[in-house]
Design an enzyme around this catalytic site. Structure first.
Site, PDB file in Angstrom:
ATOM      1  N   GLU A 164       0.832  -1.209   0.000  1.00 37.68           N
ATOM      2  CA  GLU A 164       0.000   0.000   0.000  1.00 37.68           C
ATOM      3  C   GLU A 164       0.863   1.254   0.000  1.00 37.68           C
ATOM      4  O   GLU A 164       0.369   2.367   0.149  1.00 37.68           O
ATOM      5  CB  GLU A 164      -0.930  -0.006   1.208  1.00 37.68           C
ATOM      6  CG  GLU A 164      -2.158  -0.891   1.031  1.00 37.68           C
ATOM      7  CD  GLU A 164      -1.829  -2.339   0.743  1.00 37.68           C
ATOM      8  OE1 GLU A 164      -1.101  -2.957   1.536  1.00 37.68           O
ATOM      9  OE2 GLU A 164      -2.273  -2.856  -0.289  1.00 37.68           O
ATOM     10  N   ASN A 215      -0.452  -7.671  -4.227  1.00 38.55           N
ATOM     11  CA  ASN A 215      -1.093  -6.768  -5.174  1.00 38.55           C
ATOM     12  C   ASN A 215      -0.121  -5.772  -5.806  1.00 38.55           C
ATOM     13  O   ASN A 215       0.852  -5.383  -5.183  1.00 38.55           O
ATOM     14  CB  ASN A 215      -2.193  -5.975  -4.448  1.00 38.55           C
ATOM     15  CG  ASN A 215      -1.627  -5.134  -3.315  1.00 38.55           C
ATOM     16  OD1 ASN A 215      -1.133  -5.653  -2.328  1.00 38.55           O
ATOM     17  ND2 ASN A 215      -1.677  -3.820  -3.462  1.00 38.55           N
ATOM     18  N   ASP A 223      -7.008  -5.165  -5.254  1.00 42.11           N
ATOM     19  CA  ASP A 223      -6.119  -5.492  -4.134  1.00 42.11           C
ATOM     20  C   ASP A 223      -6.198  -6.968  -3.774  1.00 42.11           C
ATOM     21  O   ASP A 223      -6.179  -7.336  -2.610  1.00 42.11           O
ATOM     22  CB  ASP A 223      -6.435  -4.626  -2.896  1.00 42.11           C
ATOM     23  CG  ASP A 223      -5.503  -4.939  -1.727  1.00 42.11           C
ATOM     24  OD1 ASP A 223      -4.313  -5.179  -1.979  1.00 42.11           O
ATOM     25  OD2 ASP A 223      -5.961  -4.962  -0.570  1.00 42.11           O
TER      26      ASP A 223
END
Lengths: 185, 639
Positions: free
Chosen positions: B240, B324, B366
C-alpha cells in the site's frame, strides 16, 4: 433603532462573509513562529503563565479550508488517516487528541512529525499550505464554525448497498447453544 | 413514486419553506406540463448507478453425497512439537495428536495464560521446541521464551530487538507479526523495521541480524520466515506504499544474503533464467516485469511477499505468492503488471524461478496472491497429481499442478461476482466488465472485497477426512479510483473503498472444502470475518477463533460445535497443538484483536467515515461492542 440593528447585522454578515471568501495567497506573517504557542500539557506547575494560543486566519476562510482538504488528499494524509476516520494513523474526526487540538499543536504535528509513525513534512509542504491543512483537519472534528467547514464526505454511501441483496437469516455461530452449521449430507 | 406524487410532495414542502416557493412552483409546472420529465430524470440518475447492471455472482457448489475419504498421500512425521507456523513444509497445520477428540473436547479446560501487555493485533503462531514455547509479539516484536517444564510456564528470557517506533506509521494494516521459525538451535523472525534476526533458542542472545529493507520507502516486514535447508527465506510488506516486492534468502548461520528475487523489473532481478518454464503463454517473454507496466511504474509497483511459503523437498521447489500491484487504482498502471498477484515456484538454493502463474493479471481489487499453499498429492481425473491448493483472495480455490504450474481447477469457495471463472485452457481469469473500478466513479457491490474471500488467515488440512478447513470472509465493497500521488513513505493506494457484509449479511465463514471434488462440504457462518488461522487434529477436532473472542472446537466431519471459550479479546492468531513435557496434548492460541479486520478496535478508529482502515472499518462498525483490545496467550488441555 430597528433599522440600525438590521443595518449593523447586515454589515457584520458582509464582513464575516468577506473573510470567509478571502483568497489569501500570501503567507500570513504572524504565523511563522508557531512553536512559542505550542503546549502539550494542561498542567502548568507553580502557576507558570499559560501560553496564548495562536489563531489560524484560514480557520475563518472557507477557501482556505477547502484548499486544506485538497492538500490533505494530495499529500497523502488521506492514505493514513482516511477521510478522518483513521487507519494507520488515529482518527481526526473524533474529539480525542494525543498531541493537542490547538492549531499550533496540529501545525507542529504536521511539520515535526510524531514518534509513533506520523511523518515529518518539514520542507515538503509550504508553510501557508500547512496552515490550510491545519484548518481543514480541525474542521473535521467540528472545531471551526459551520459556515467555513465543508460538508461531510458522503458520496461513498449512495443507496444502502447491503439492502439490495436478498436478506437471509444468518446463523451466527455464537454464543453457546450449539448453532447448527449448514452441513450438506 | 410517480410524477403526481412528486408534485404533491413538492406542494407539502412548499408550505414549510416559503423562500423556495417560486422554484418549487416552477418545478410543479414543469412536471405537470411534461410528466415524462420525471421518468427521464429517474432514468438518467439510474445510468450512473452500477447496481442496475448487476450480473449474478456465483456461490460455491455444495457437495451432496460427501463420503469421508482418507488422504492417500504422505504426511511429514509429527514429533509433537510445533517448529514453524504452518507445522510442516507442506503447510497442512495438522497435528497427529489425538488425546483431544470429538467425544471429550467439551471438557477442555484452561491450563494457563500469558499476557503480552500489548494492545495491537496478535497474529503469530506460538512455536514449541524442546519444551519451550516461543512467542513473537506485534511491534515492538518482543520474543518470549516460556519454560513448559515448570508450572504456569514462567519466562525463561525475553529478547527485545528495539524496532524503530516510526515503523508503525508505515504498516498498512496494524503492526502485526505472523510468527517465527525454528531451525539449527535458533529462532528466526522479522521485525517491523525490516530486520531479520536470529536468536539463540537456549540463551535468548542475538546470533545475527540483517537489515533488509527501508521504512522510509514504506517497507516493513510482518511475515513468518520459512527455513529451507541452510537458508532462511523472508519477504517484505508495503504493497500500500508503492514498495517493490521481493523474497530474500539468508544463510542460517551468518545472516548473509544468498539471493534476492524481486517481483517486478527485468528478468535478472526477478531471477528468471533459462530454467523458467511457465505453463501458460502469457507468462513467457523477455522482461515482462518491465514491459507489462507503464514506464518505470514497476519500480513502485508492489508485488510484496508478506504471506506464506511452502517447500517440496522431493521437487526441491519453494512456493510463494506475490501481493497486489500498486496503487490499487488500476487505471494508473495499464498492463498485466507482472509478476504481481501470482505465484512463483523457485529453486530455493539459487532463487531461480521455475514457473509462475498470475491469478489476477492487472489486479483490480487489491487481491494479493500471498495466501498459503497446501501441498498435497491428490487423485484428479483418475491420476495422482502433485498439487498445491490456494484459497485465493479472488474467491477461487485453485488446484495447481505444482510441478508445472498448470491450473487443474479453480472453483469459487465464497461469493464471487468479479469473475465468471477461470479458463483452464489459457489460465485466464474471466473478469466481469461492469465490476471494473473506474476513475472518479463509485462501482458498487464488488464481491469479494479487497481483503478477498480469504485473506492471510491460513487454512488447515486433515488427512483423516481429506478436507481443508478454511477460515475466510464474506465481504463486498464499493470502490472508487482517485488520483495517485507517489510520495515515498506515504500510502500509494489512490482508491476510496467501503466494505460491508456479503450476501446473507454475515461477514465471515468457516468452510470445510473437499479439494478433490472442488466443493463445499459444510460451512459455519459468523458475524465477523473469521480472521484466525485453523488447526486440524487427529482427534477429528478442528480449532479456530472469531474476531469477537470465541475460541471454538468443531467436529471435523460435520462442523458441529463441540466446545467454545470466550477469550479476553478478539482472535486473529493461529492455533497450534503440542505434546507437553507431561505427555498431554495442549492447544495454544493468541487472543488480541487487531490486524486489518480488527483495526477499528486496536486503533480505535471512527467508522462514521466509511473509508476508515481502507474501508474495512465500515464492515466492522459494531465490533467495538463485542470485544476490546489486549494480547494474551491461552493454553487449553483436558482435565
Amino acid at each position: 433603532m430597528k433599522i440600525h440593528l438590521i443595518l449593523s447585522t447586515v454589515l457584520l454578515l458582509v464582513l464575516v462573509a468577506c473573510t470567509r471568501e478571502t483568497r489569501d495567497f500570501q503567507q500570513p506573517a504572524a504565523l511563522s513562529e508557531p512553536a512559542s504557542g505550542v503546549h502539550m500539557s494542561e498542567l502548568h506547575p507553580g502557576g507558570a503563565p499559560v501560553p496564548k494560543p495562536i489563531t489560524n486566519p484560514f480557520e475563518s476562510n472557507a477557501y482556505g479550508v477547502s484548499e486544506g482538504k485538497r492538500l490533505y488528499e494530495s499529500y497523502n494524509c488521506v492514505g493514513c488517516h482516511a477521510h478522518g476516520g483513521g487507519g494507520i494513523g488515529p482518527p481526526l474526526i473524533d474529539l480525542k487528541w494525543i498531541y493537542g487540538a490547538e492549531p499550533a499543536n496540529v501545525y507542529a504535528t504536521i511539520v515535526e512529525g510524531r514518534p509513533n509513525g506520523m511523518p515529518s513534512f518539514r520542507g515538503k509542504i509550504p508553510e501557508n499550505q500547512v496552515w490550510e491543512i491545519v484548518a481543514y483537519v480541525r474542521s473535521l472534528s467540528g472545531q471551526l464554525s459551520k459556515d467555513v467547514s465543508g460538508g461531510r464526505e458522503d458520496h461513498m454511501y449512495g443507496k444502502k448497498a447491503e439492502s439490495s441483496t436478498p436478506k437471509e437469516n444468518p446463523k451466527i455461530s455464537r454464543p453457546l447453544g450449539n448453532p447448527v452449521p449448514e452441513h450438506k449430507q | 413514486m410517480g410524477a403526481g406524487e412528486v408534485a404533491s410532495l413538492l406542494r407539502r414542502r412548499m408550505s414549510a419553506s416559503p423562500q423556495i416557493a417560486p422554484l418549487i412552483r416552477f418545478g410543479q409546472v414543469l412536471l405537470r406540463t411534461f410528466p415524462g420529465l420525471f421518468y427521464c430524470l429517474v432514468l438518467l440518475s439510474g445510468c450512473s448507478d452500477s447496481r442496475n447492471h448487476i450480473s449474478q455472482g456465483k456461490h460455491p457448489e455444495q457437495e451432496s453425497n460427501y463420503q469421508s475419504q482418507a488422504y492417500k498421500g504422505k504426511m511429514e512425521p509429527d514429533d509433537g512439537q510445533w517448529i514453524r507456523p504452518a507445522k510442516d513444509l507442506a503447510s497442512t497445520r495438522y497435528s497427529s495428536l489425538d488425546q483431544i477428540n470429538t467425544g471429550n473436547a467439551k471438557t477442555l479446560k484452561l491450563a494457563w495464560t500469558f499476557s503480552t501487555g500489548l494492545v495491537r493485533g496478535h497474529e503469530a503462531a506460538p512455536l514449541v521446541v524442546n519444551n519451550t514455547m516461543y512467542l513473537v509479539t506485534p511491534w515492538p516484536n518482543l520474543l518470549y521464551a516460556l519454560d513448559l517444564t515448570k508450572p504456569g510456564a514462567p519466562v525463561k528470557w525475553t529478547f527485545d530487538p528495539q524496532p524503530a517506533p516510526e515503523s508503525q506509521g508505515v504498516a498498512c494494516c496494524d503492526v502485526v507479526n505472523r510468527g517465527a521459525a525454528y531451525a539449527a538451535g535458533k529462532i528466526f523472525y522479522n521485525t517491523l523495521d525490516d530486520y531479520t534476526v536470529a536468536v539463540d533458542a537456549n540463551t535468548g542472545k542475538l546470533v545475527w541480524k540483517m537489515r533488509l529493507g527501508d521504512i522510509h520507502k514504506g517497507e516493513t516486514m510482518t511475515m513468518a520466515p520459512l527455513v529451507v535447508k541452510d537458508k532462511v527465506i523472508v519477504g517484505n510488506s508495503g504493497g500500500e506504499f508503492g514498495v517493490r516486492g521481493w523474497v530474500t534468502a539468508l544463510d542460517v548461520n551468518s545472516g548473509k544474503i544468498v539471493w534476492r528475487a524481486y517481483s517486478t523489473g527485468p528478468d535478472s532481478d526477478v531471477l528468471i533464467g533459462p530454467n523458467f518454464k511457465p505453463f501458460y503463454a502469457q507468462d513467457r517473454g523477455k522482461d515482462l516485469g518491465v514491459s507489462s507496466w507503464p514506464p518505470d511504474a514497476w519500480k513502485i509497483g508492489g508485488g510484496t511477499m508478506w504471506g506464506w511459503m511452502s517447500y517440496d523437498p522431493d521437487l526441491n521447489l519453494l512456493y510463494h505468492g506475490t501481493a497486489n500491484p500498486g496503487p490499487w487504482n488500476p487505471d494508473v498502471r495499464p498492463g498485466d503488471n507482472k509478476w504481481t498477484a501470482g505465484i512463483f515456484a523457485r529453486n530455493p538454493d539459487t532463487g531461480e524461478a521455475r514457473w509462475y502463474y498470475q491469478y489476477n493479471p492487472h489486479d483490480l481489487y487489491d487481491y494479493d496472491g500471498i495466501n498459503e499453499n497446501v501441498l498435497l498429492d491428490l487423485p484428479i481425473n483418475g491420476q495422482t497429481r502433485k498439487v498445491l491448493i490456494n484459497a485465493e483472495r479472488n474467491g477461487h480455490m485453485y488446484v495447481i499442478d505444482r510441478t508445472s504450474g498448470e491450473v487443474l481447477s479453480a472453483n469459487p469457495y465464497g461469493y464471487v461476482n468479479t469473475a465468471t471463472g477461470v479458463d483452464l485452457k489459457t489460465g485466464i481469469t474471466q473478469a466481469v466488465e461492469e465490476k471494473k473500478p473506474r476513475f472518479g466513479a463509485v462501482v458498487r457491490e464488488i464481491c469479494p472485497a479487497a481483503p478477498g474471500a480469504k485473506d492471510w488467515q491460513p487454512m488447515a488440512f486433515s488427512p483423516r477426512t481429506g478436507l481443508l478447513y478454511v477460515p475466510h470472509n464474506n465481504l463486498c465493497m464499493d470502490m472508487e479510483g482517485v488520483d495517485a500521488n507517489y510520495i515515498a513513505g506515504t500510502p500509494y493506494v489512490a482508491a476510496n473503498v467501503r466494505m460491508y457484509a456479503g450476501p446473507g449479511g454475515h461477514a465471515g465463514e468457516f468452510t470445510a472444502w473437499d479439494p478433490v471434488a472442488g466443493k463445499e462440504v459444510w460451512k459455519i457462518k459468523d458475524r465477523f470475518p473469521v480472521w484466525s488461522g485453523a488447526l486440524a487434529t487427529a482427534g477429528d477436532v478442528v480449532f479456530f477463533g472469531t474476531l469477537d473472542g470465541w475460541f471454538k472446537a468443531v467436529d471435523a466431519h460435520n462442523g458441529s460445535e463441540l466446545w467454545q471459550f470466550k477469550c479476553g479479546s478478539g482472535i486473529i492468531g493461529q492455533p497450534i497443538s503440542y505434546r507437553g513435557p507431561d505427555g498431554k496434548q495442549y492447544i495454544a492460541i493468541f487472543s488480541g484483536v487487531g490486524g486489518w479486520a480488527g483495526a477499528i478496535v486496536a486503533g480505535r478508529l471512527d467508522a462514521r467515515d466509511p473509508t476508515a482502515a481502507l474501508g474495512f472499518a465500515n464492515a466492522m462498525k459494531d465490533l467495538p461492542q463485542y470485544t476490546t483490545k489486549g494480547g494474551t496467550l491461552y493454553v487449553f488441555t483436558l482435565p
